[in-house]
Design an enzyme around this catalytic site. Structure first.
Site, short mmCIF file in Angstrom:
data_model
loop_
_atom_site.label_atom_id
_atom_site.label_comp_id
_atom_site.label_asym_id
_atom_site.label_seq_id
_atom_site.Cartn_x
_atom_site.Cartn_y
_atom_site.Cartn_z
N LYS A 198 38.57 36.27 51.53
CA LYS A 198 37.54 35.66 50.68
C LYS A 198 37.28 34.23 51.12
O LYS A 198 38.17 33.58 51.66
CB LYS A 198 38.03 35.62 49.22
CG LYS A 198 38.04 36.94 48.51
CD LYS A 198 38.53 36.75 47.07
CE LYS A 198 38.55 38.07 46.32
NZ LYS A 198 37.25 38.73 46.18
N ARG A 257 39.99 49.28 43.63
CA ARG A 257 39.70 50.71 43.48
C ARG A 257 40.77 51.57 44.16
O ARG A 257 40.99 52.71 43.76
CB ARG A 257 38.29 51.01 44.01
CG ARG A 257 38.09 50.76 45.48
CD ARG A 257 36.63 50.67 45.86
NE ARG A 257 36.01 49.41 45.44
CZ ARG A 257 34.72 49.11 45.60
NH1 ARG A 257 33.91 49.98 46.16
NH2 ARG A 257 34.25 47.96 45.21
N1 BES Z 1 38.77 40.95 42.46
C1 BES Z 1 37.53 41.12 43.11
C2 BES Z 1 36.34 41.14 42.16
C3 BES Z 1 36.07 39.90 41.35
C4 BES Z 1 35.09 39.04 41.77
C5 BES Z 1 36.73 39.64 40.19
C6 BES Z 1 34.81 37.91 41.04
C7 BES Z 1 36.46 38.51 39.45
C8 BES Z 1 35.50 37.66 39.87
C9 BES Z 1 37.49 42.44 43.87
O1 BES Z 1 38.70 42.87 44.37
C10 BES Z 1 36.59 42.22 45.03
O2 BES Z 1 36.91 41.44 45.87
N2 BES Z 1 35.48 42.92 45.04
C11 BES Z 1 34.52 42.81 46.07
C12 BES Z 1 34.12 44.21 46.45
C13 BES Z 1 33.30 44.28 47.68
C14 BES Z 1 34.12 43.92 48.89
C15 BES Z 1 32.76 45.68 47.78
C16 BES Z 1 33.32 42.06 45.56
O3 BES Z 1 32.91 42.30 44.42
O4 BES Z 1 32.83 41.20 46.27
ZN ZN Z 2 39.13 42.06 46.31
#
Ligand code: BES
Ligand code: ZN
Ligand code: ZN
Length: 498
Positions: A272, A346
């Site tokens: 990230k 997931r």
């Molecule tokens: N934990 C994150 C989602 C999240 C984002 C929670 C902002 C709280 C605040 C999750 O694991 C994630 O990184 N999701 C990605 C999925 C994508 C790679 C398909 C996302 O939402 O960017």
């Molecule tokens: Zn994630």
């Protein structure tokens, strides 16, 4: 400490239109006087300018709450349009409660008497709820220690609210605080193993049956989602199983609750960006919620059979971390091509969903901070709900969502949207298309159970970047108040069927 004091002064006043809280500096007394719109013009507590200000707001139908503070007098005024829903009125009372908390602390009151004799019990409990919830702070790592809470005792005069209701409210608010604490706890002090240990210790104390699987057990069970996400970590994963099964349970088949337990989400190899990444310590908010609800269920001794499952690990790049392109096997045998290691939630929930079938549940609900797209769609105002053959249950939860102001917006799980998950090398990919990410995530999960299923994406609401009324910055504890209302309603529902 809040107590109810009985008194038989007035009759109930319905509908309640205005609420005027006045404090008297000498007697340190806060008085709640419901006012009608007409009474507003004569209220002694108001200065002419305050009165004029409120009247102009009321005329423009800008109905909310206002506070005046001029050193000698503090005043909280709640104006509610009679045409607004009862739920809106309750939320106004929560906000007034939090406002009063702030005022009393600012003024350094030690003892407060609230005269709310004519308020109906729901409004008063909402007021007390807002007051109690506003009293949270996460300060255990401040070397100066906790700031001293100034209000030591609050007595509320009420004709209608009962002490038992207040005791229950206190238990619920304690559970919300416990949930917030877990979400706020950083990885340095709460890794996946610690989380399992905490569930074990506190869960058993509360009367739950708790089992925590360690890495060897998780490997023996072939929970490939959890194991793969954990591959970049030095710390072991954990898979917690908590059960509340009282002898007088009204349901034959259990309800299974699943909570995402990513104790920190760096994204893994699909790293990230660093801005706000510290918020990812709250990526186990689903797990914290499930645990808090399970504990509360036991504390309230609800006659309902419920199982809670929390798969937990951190997600980070490491020597042997999972990489894009990897094919992994989820518990039960389905294979997944990993396209993005940041879509890790997931993968671990898929293990838990498959595992849940052993309990033959009538319904599975998962809570997960799953997608940024749910956050993009809903701001911080609601969680995203999706369901498969569980419309009736989702409708019930939506109803209580409005009542508790922990709201949900339903998104569909339409088959055609699942096409993006098709993989040429495995049963599916862990990533759908570019758009509607919360729904492709929901569709991905739905592939792992045949049971009626609800998925709640709590990414919008679990963690807040700013304090607002009774919700602090950081972990919000969202969902505890909602879920306990739903579980109580389930008891009624099953008792009727019996
Ligand atoms: N934990 C994150 C989602 C999240 C984002 C929670 C902002 C709280 C605040 C999750 O694991 C994630 O990184 N999701 C990605 C999925 C994508 C790679 C398909 C996302 O939402 O960017
Ligand atoms: Zn994630
Ligand atoms: Zn995550």
């Amino acid at each position: 400490m809040i107590n109810f004091v009985r008194c038989n002064k007035n009759e109930a006043m319905t509908p309640l239109i205005n609420l005027n809280i006045v404090y008297n500096k000498q007697s340190e007394q806060v008085v709640i006087v419901p006012l009608t719109m007409a009474m507003l013009t004569q209220a002694d507590a108001l200065s002419a300018s305050q009165r004029a200000f409120l009247q102009s707001k009321a005329e423009k139908k800008e109905l909310f709450h206002y506070s005046f503070f001029d050193g000698a007098q503090a005043l909280l005024i709640g104006l509610v349009d009679e045409t607004k829903s009862h739920n809106r009125v309750l939320e106004l009372f929560r906000q007034l409660g939090s406002e009063m908390h702030k005022r009393c602390e600012d003024l350094g009151f030690e003892q407060v008497l609230v005269d709310a004799a004519p308020l109906d019990s729901q409004c008063l409990l909402a007021f007390a709820e807002g007051y109690l919830l506003a009293g949270y702070s996460f300060d255990k790592y401040k070397s100066a220690g906790r700031p001293v809470v100034k209000v030591k005792q609050m007595n509320i005069i009420s004709n209608f609210a009962r002490q038992e209701e207040l005791e229950k409210l206190r238990m619920i608010c304690t559970a919300v605080f416990g949930c917030r604490d877990l979400v706020n706890e950083p990885l340095s002090h709460l890794n996946a193993e610690n989380l399992g240990d905490l569930f074990m210790e506190e869960g058993k104390q509360a009367g739950l049956k708790v089992e925590v699987f360690n890495k060897a057990r998780i490997a023996a069970l072939k929970m490939g989602g959890l194991l793969s996400v954990n591959r970049g970590s030095e710390d072991e994963p954990s898979f917690s199983v908590m059960e509340w099964k009282p002898e007088n349970a009204v349901n034959k088949k259990p309800l299974v609750l699943i909570g995402k337990g990513i104790v920190f989400d760096t994204g893994g190899i699909s790293l990230k960006p660093s801005a706000n990444m510290e918020e990812m310590k709250g990526d186990m908010a689903g797990g914290a919620l499930v645990f808090s609800v399970m504990k509360l269920l036991a504390k309230l001794n609800l006659p309902l059979h419920v199982v809670g499952l929390v798969p937990a690990t951190d997600n980070r790049p490491g020597k042997n971390a999972m990489v894009p392109g990897d094919v992994i096997t989820i518990y039960g045998g389905k294979t997944v091509e990993v396209i993005n290691t940041d879509a890790e939630g997931r993968l671990i929930i898929a293990d838990a969903l498959s595992y849940a079938s052993h309990y033959n549940p009538f319904l599975i609900i998962d809570f997960a901070t799953l997608t940024g797209s749910a956050q993009m769609a809903l701001g911080k105002y609601a969680m995203a709900g999706m369901q498969k053959e569980a419309g009736k249950w989702l409708d019930m939860i939506r109803h209580f969502g409005f009542a508790t102001h922990e709201r949900l917006v339903e998104f569909p799980l339409w088959d055609e949207m699942a096409k993006g998950l098709d993989s040429e090398v495995a049963d599916m990919k862990n990533l759908g298309g570019k758009f509607g990410g919360m729904m492709t995530a929901g569709l991905f999960l739905a592939k792992f159970t045949e049971k009626p299923f609800i998925h709640f994406d709590i990414a919008p609401v679990a963690f807040s970047d700013s304090a607002e009324a009774y919700t602090p910055k950081g972990g919000t504890g969202f969902g505890v108040r909602l879920m306990i209302r739903f579980l109580e309603a389930l008891v009624e529902e099953f008792a009727e069927i019996k």
